[in-house]
Design an enzyme around this catalytic site. Sequence first.
Site, PDB file in Angstrom:
ATOM      1  N   GLY A  46       2.707  -2.642 -10.957  1.00 47.75           N
ATOM      2  CA  GLY A  46       3.222  -3.072  -9.669  1.00 47.75           C
ATOM      3  C   GLY A  46       2.237  -4.012  -9.013  1.00 47.75           C
ATOM      4  O   GLY A  46       1.025  -3.924  -9.263  1.00 47.75           O
ATOM      5  N   GLN A  51      -1.596  -8.509  -2.054  1.00 47.65           N
ATOM      6  CA  GLN A  51      -2.646  -8.472  -3.090  1.00 47.65           C
ATOM      7  C   GLN A  51      -2.928  -9.857  -3.670  1.00 47.65           C
ATOM      8  O   GLN A  51      -3.960 -10.068  -4.291  1.00 47.65           O
ATOM      9  CB  GLN A  51      -2.242  -7.523  -4.227  1.00 47.65           C
ATOM     10  CG  GLN A  51      -2.144  -6.072  -3.785  1.00 47.65           C
ATOM     11  CD  GLN A  51      -1.776  -5.173  -4.945  1.00 47.65           C
ATOM     12  OE1 GLN A  51      -0.605  -4.996  -5.244  1.00 47.65           O
ATOM     13  NE2 GLN A  51      -2.781  -4.625  -5.620  1.00 47.65           N
ATOM     14  N   CYS A  88      -5.227   1.048  -8.529  1.00 45.05           N
ATOM     15  CA  CYS A  88      -4.688  -0.115  -7.827  1.00 45.05           C
ATOM     16  C   CYS A  88      -5.391  -1.353  -8.341  1.00 45.05           C
ATOM     17  O   CYS A  88      -6.614  -1.331  -8.511  1.00 45.05           O
ATOM     18  CB  CYS A  88      -4.914   0.051  -6.323  1.00 45.05           C
ATOM     19  SG  CYS A  88      -4.293  -1.338  -5.350  1.00 45.05           S
ATOM     20  N   LEU A  89      -4.625  -2.410  -8.594  1.00 42.00           N
ATOM     21  CA  LEU A  89      -5.239  -3.643  -9.099  1.00 42.00           C
ATOM     22  C   LEU A  89      -6.234  -4.218  -8.089  1.00 42.00           C
ATOM     23  O   LEU A  89      -7.089  -5.008  -8.456  1.00 42.00           O
ATOM     24  CB  LEU A  89      -4.154  -4.684  -9.430  1.00 42.00           C
ATOM     25  CG  LEU A  89      -3.199  -4.290 -10.563  1.00 42.00           C
ATOM     26  CD1 LEU A  89      -2.193  -5.401 -10.826  1.00 42.00           C
ATOM     27  CD2 LEU A  89      -3.963  -3.956 -11.841  1.00 42.00           C
ATOM     28  N   HIS A 130       3.770   3.347  -3.753  1.00 46.27           N
ATOM     29  CA  HIS A 130       2.464   2.686  -3.683  1.00 46.27           C
ATOM     30  C   HIS A 130       2.621   1.231  -3.224  1.00 46.27           C
ATOM     31  O   HIS A 130       1.888   0.766  -2.337  1.00 46.27           O
ATOM     32  CB  HIS A 130       1.810   2.771  -5.076  1.00 46.27           C
ATOM     33  CG  HIS A 130       0.486   2.096  -5.211  1.00 46.27           C
ATOM     34  ND1 HIS A 130      -0.673   2.774  -5.517  1.00 46.27           N
ATOM     35  CD2 HIS A 130       0.135   0.798  -5.123  1.00 46.27           C
ATOM     36  CE1 HIS A 130      -1.678   1.914  -5.583  1.00 46.27           C
ATOM     37  NE2 HIS A 130      -1.215   0.700  -5.357  1.00 46.27           N
ATOM     38  N   GLU A 131       3.595   0.528  -3.814  1.00 44.65           N
ATOM     39  CA  GLU A 131       3.773  -0.891  -3.464  1.00 44.65           C
ATOM     40  C   GLU A 131       4.299  -1.048  -2.040  1.00 44.65           C
ATOM     41  O   GLU A 131       3.895  -1.962  -1.313  1.00 44.65           O
ATOM     42  CB  GLU A 131       4.708  -1.587  -4.455  1.00 44.65           C
ATOM     43  CG  GLU A 131       4.238  -1.577  -5.904  1.00 44.65           C
ATOM     44  CD  GLU A 131       2.785  -1.995  -6.084  1.00 44.65           C
ATOM     45  OE1 GLU A 131       2.319  -2.902  -5.367  1.00 44.65           O
ATOM     46  OE2 GLU A 131       2.102  -1.399  -6.939  1.00 44.65           O
ATOM     47  N   HIS A 134       1.559  -0.933   0.330  1.00 44.40           N
ATOM     48  CA  HIS A 134       0.838  -2.213   0.424  1.00 44.40           C
ATOM     49  C   HIS A 134       1.486  -3.140   1.453  1.00 44.40           C
ATOM     50  O   HIS A 134       0.800  -3.878   2.150  1.00 44.40           O
ATOM     51  CB  HIS A 134       0.865  -2.936  -0.932  1.00 44.40           C
ATOM     52  CG  HIS A 134      -0.247  -2.552  -1.859  1.00 44.40           C
ATOM     53  ND1 HIS A 134      -1.579  -2.650  -1.517  1.00 44.40           N
ATOM     54  CD2 HIS A 134      -0.226  -2.100  -3.139  1.00 44.40           C
ATOM     55  CE1 HIS A 134      -2.322  -2.260  -2.549  1.00 44.40           C
ATOM     56  NE2 HIS A 134      -1.527  -1.919  -3.543  1.00 44.40           N
TER      57      HIS A 134
HETATM   58 NI    NI Z   1      -2.049  -1.198  -5.399  1.00 41.89          NI
END
Ligand code: NI
Length: 185
Positions: A46, A51, A88-89, A130-131, A134
């Site tokens: 995701g 991000q 998380c990226l 999660h997304e 964000h």
């Molecule tokens: Ni994330």
Amino acid sequence: MALLDIHVLGSPILRQETVRVDSITPELRRLVDNMFDTMHAAKGIGLAAPQVGRRESLAVVETDDRRLVVINPEIVLVEGKIRGEEGCLSIPEVYADVERAARVIVRAQDIDLQWYEVEASELLGRCLQHEIDHLHGKMFTDRLSLLKRRSAMKLWDEEKFQYPKLLRVLPVGDLPPERDAASAD
Ligand code: NI
């Protein structure tokens, strides 16, 4: 196609509320393609617009069975609770157990701004929650207990020096091979 730089924890844009998407432009379609490529290159499931330094209420999600463009999403139903590991990226190398709803129904618009609903549990349900976090300036670490958040932040303090401008630049070699020929975009 292009790989986008990923903002890491500490970058202010990750903490901002996003803005509703009202129209789809060619530029936005390219952004979505680039977000999928970036997510694949970073081996994520995701990726949300903040991000990659953007303000739109937009995320991409891809698990084994679903590939979703998620625009202006809202969670319309939550059921149960379940703990599971997340990363998380934007916080590389940091992982922790997070409590989420066990099942959600999300209402969102696709890349043509058509509304759809998706019912999700397990990995997809966790990923969507999660997304969507964000898109409201929230990171998974915010959902940890004080003690666990402290140890996650301690680990991140050791990692973050690898990202001096709070940007994670993916190596070009990570570009999926089938995209190489189209890199003129
Ligand atoms: Ni994330």
